[in-house]
Design a protein around this motif. Structure first.
Motif, PDB file in Angstrom:
ATOM      1  N   PRO A   1       4.347   7.115 -14.038  1.00 56.15           N
ATOM      2  CA  PRO A   1       3.802   5.165 -13.299  1.00 56.15           C
ATOM      3  C   PRO A   1       3.682   5.513 -11.864  1.00 56.15           C
ATOM      4  N   VAL A   2       3.779   6.701 -10.606  1.00 55.36           N
ATOM      5  CA  VAL A   2       3.227   6.184  -9.726  1.00 55.36           C
ATOM      6  C   VAL A   2       2.946   5.436  -8.915  1.00 55.36           C
ATOM      7  N   SER A   3       2.128   4.067  -9.514  1.00 50.31           N
ATOM      8  CA  SER A   3       1.617   3.250  -8.766  1.00 50.31           C
ATOM      9  C   SER A   3       2.297   2.079  -9.119  1.00 50.31           C
ATOM     10  N   GLU A   4       3.447   2.247  -9.647  1.00 51.28           N
ATOM     11  CA  GLU A   4       4.166   0.783 -10.140  1.00 51.28           C
ATOM     12  C   GLU A   4       5.114   1.196  -9.446  1.00 51.28           C
ATOM     13  N   ALA A   5       5.446   1.972  -9.351  1.00 52.76           N
ATOM     14  CA  ALA A   5       6.148   2.889  -7.806  1.00 52.76           C
ATOM     15  C   ALA A   5       5.938   2.531  -6.705  1.00 52.76           C
ATOM     16  N   ILE A   6       5.197   2.788  -6.125  1.00 49.31           N
ATOM     17  CA  ILE A   6       4.617   2.832  -4.955  1.00 49.31           C
ATOM     18  C   ILE A   6       4.097   1.148  -4.578  1.00 49.31           C
ATOM     19  N   THR A   7       3.735   0.139  -5.484  1.00 51.18           N
ATOM     20  CA  THR A   7       3.660  -0.586  -5.180  1.00 51.18           C
ATOM     21  C   THR A   7       5.299  -2.110  -5.332  1.00 51.18           C
ATOM     22  N   LEU A   8       6.023  -1.361  -5.716  1.00 50.73           N
ATOM     23  CA  LEU A   8       8.099  -1.546  -5.313  1.00 50.73           C
ATOM     24  C   LEU A   8       7.461  -1.171  -3.857  1.00 50.73           C
ATOM     25  N   LEU A   9       7.672  -0.317  -3.424  1.00 50.22           N
ATOM     26  CA  LEU A   9       8.675   0.386  -2.467  1.00 50.22           C
ATOM     27  C   LEU A   9       7.471  -0.720  -1.189  1.00 50.22           C
ATOM     28  N   THR A  10       6.179  -0.400  -1.573  1.00 52.84           N
ATOM     29  CA  THR A  10       4.914  -1.630  -0.817  1.00 52.84           C
ATOM     30  C   THR A  10       5.287  -2.640  -0.324  1.00 52.84           C
ATOM     31  N   GLU A  11       6.227  -3.379  -1.590  1.00 52.28           N
ATOM     32  CA  GLU A  11       6.575  -5.103  -1.448  1.00 52.28           C
ATOM     33  C   GLU A  11       8.097  -4.865  -0.926  1.00 52.28           C
ATOM     34  N   LEU A  12       9.150  -3.819  -1.050  1.00 50.19           N
ATOM     35  CA  LEU A  12      10.202  -3.533  -0.458  1.00 50.19           C
ATOM     36  C   LEU A  12      10.745  -3.592   1.313  1.00 50.19           C
ATOM     37  N   ILE A  13       9.433  -2.478   1.220  1.00 52.76           N
ATOM     38  CA  ILE A  13       9.059  -2.570   2.944  1.00 52.76           C
ATOM     39  C   ILE A  13       9.005  -4.053   3.692  1.00 52.76           C
ATOM     40  N   ARG A  14       7.435  -4.602   2.828  1.00 57.47           N
ATOM     41  CA  ARG A  14       7.379  -5.997   3.434  1.00 57.47           C
ATOM     42  C   ARG A  14       8.442  -6.912   3.276  1.00 57.47           C
ATOM     43  N   GLU A  15       9.038  -6.547   2.672  1.00 55.49           N
ATOM     44  CA  GLU A  15      10.429  -7.656   2.361  1.00 55.49           C
ATOM     45  C   GLU A  15      11.151  -8.074   3.616  1.00 55.49           C
ATOM     46  N   ASN A  16      11.620  -6.399   3.832  1.00 57.82           N
ATOM     47  CA  ASN A  16      12.082  -5.780   5.181  1.00 57.82           C
ATOM     48  C   ASN A  16      11.623  -5.459   5.824  1.00 57.82           C
ATOM     49  N   PHE A  17      10.510  -6.004   6.593  1.00 57.73           N
ATOM     50  CA  PHE A  17      10.384  -4.849   7.854  1.00 57.73           C
ATOM     51  C   PHE A  17      11.255  -5.660   8.629  1.00 57.73           C
ATOM     52  N   ARG A  18      11.704  -6.033   9.207  1.00 63.31           N
ATOM     53  CA  ARG A  18      12.927  -6.521  10.654  1.00 63.31           C
ATOM     54  C   ARG A  18      13.550  -5.689  10.494  1.00 63.31           C
ATOM     55  N   ASN A  19      13.499  -4.969   8.977  1.00 58.16           N
ATOM     56  CA  ASN A  19      15.139  -3.979   9.064  1.00 58.16           C
ATOM     57  C   ASN A  19      14.488  -2.945   8.936  1.00 58.16           C
ATOM     58  N   SER A  20      14.705  -2.044  10.156  1.00 55.86           N
ATOM     59  CA  SER A  20      14.111  -0.857  10.257  1.00 55.86           C
ATOM     60  C   SER A  20      15.182   0.309   9.024  1.00 55.86           C
ATOM     61  N   LYS A  21      16.568  -0.400   9.201  1.00 52.60           N
ATOM     62  CA  LYS A  21      17.108   1.099   8.409  1.00 52.60           C
ATOM     63  C   LYS A  21      16.942   0.886   7.227  1.00 52.60           C
TER      64      LYS A  21
END
Length: 207
Positions: free
Chosen positions: A140-160
């Motif tokens: 389920p590569v798509s699922e992993a990509i979707t989740l990572l995308t959401e995590l990056i978007r939600e923490n966009f101001r947190n560069s770490k």
């Protein structure tokens, strides 16, 4: 072609754990507190199916445990450090990415209460994507990509945190691209959501 490219342009270097991008702390695990035998790569490669499945089941159940205390979080982290040392081997990476473990890692990426655990889960996923030589059509590569995308978007101001999730996302995208380039037909569960491109472009623009 000779005028357009320099040789180094055509060499693909890893995105994750690449010291030219970011200096990584070497991964060390403590075998005494691992809760499973710290098998070597050689031992795992030569295991019979029953033993391998047994080992995998124990790893998944330890990762999946819902205990919230500090000790449980520490032992989960220790297990993830151990997995980091295993998945850099092609044969093991190919077996693990197609196993139940990948599903459990995605679950942990979604549900783990500690950011430290999520960051190390992302690292294991990125290393799996970098070192695997085969990609089953049910992974389920798509699922992993979707989740990572959401995590990056939600923490966009947190560069770490972004620096923890972006390399894993990059390795998954590169893995899909290289499989499709070899003429392997795109699979339903390899589809890249458009949000991933949007987030990546935003990272390039504002990062």
């Amino acid at each position: 072609k000779e005028l357009i490219y320099t040789e180094s342009d055509l060499i693909v270097t890893p995105i994750i754990d690449n010291p030219k991008i970011m200096k990584q702390v070497p991964v060390r695990f403590d075998s005494k507190t691992l809760h499973i035998p710290a098998y070597s790569v050689e031992k795992l490669s030569s295991m019979k199916d029953a033993d391998w499945n047994n080992f995998l089941k124990r790893v998944c159940s330890l990762l999946d445990s819902s205990e919230k205390n500090t000790g449980a979080a520490r032992s989960k982290l220790n297990l993830l450090y151990y997995l980091c040392t295993l998945v850099v081997h092609k044969e093991l990476a190919s077996r693990l990415i197609s196993s139940q473990l990948f599903h459990v890692l995605i679950q942990q990426l979604r549900a783990a209460s500690s950011w430290d655990i999520r960051a190390n889960v992302a690292r294991v996923i990125g290393l799996l994507a970098l070192h695997t030589s085969e990609l089953g059509e049910n992974v389920p590569v798509s699922e992993a990509i979707t989740l990572l995308t959401e995590l990056i978007r939600e923490n966009f101001r947190n560069s770490k945190l972004k620096q923890c999730f972006l390399p894993a996302l990059g390795e998954l995208l590169y893995l899909i691209a290289s499989k499709e380039e070899k003429g392997e037909h795109p699979r339903e569960c390899w589809a890249v959501p458009s949000a991933a491109y949007t987030v990546l472009m935003r990272c390039l623009r504002e990062g």
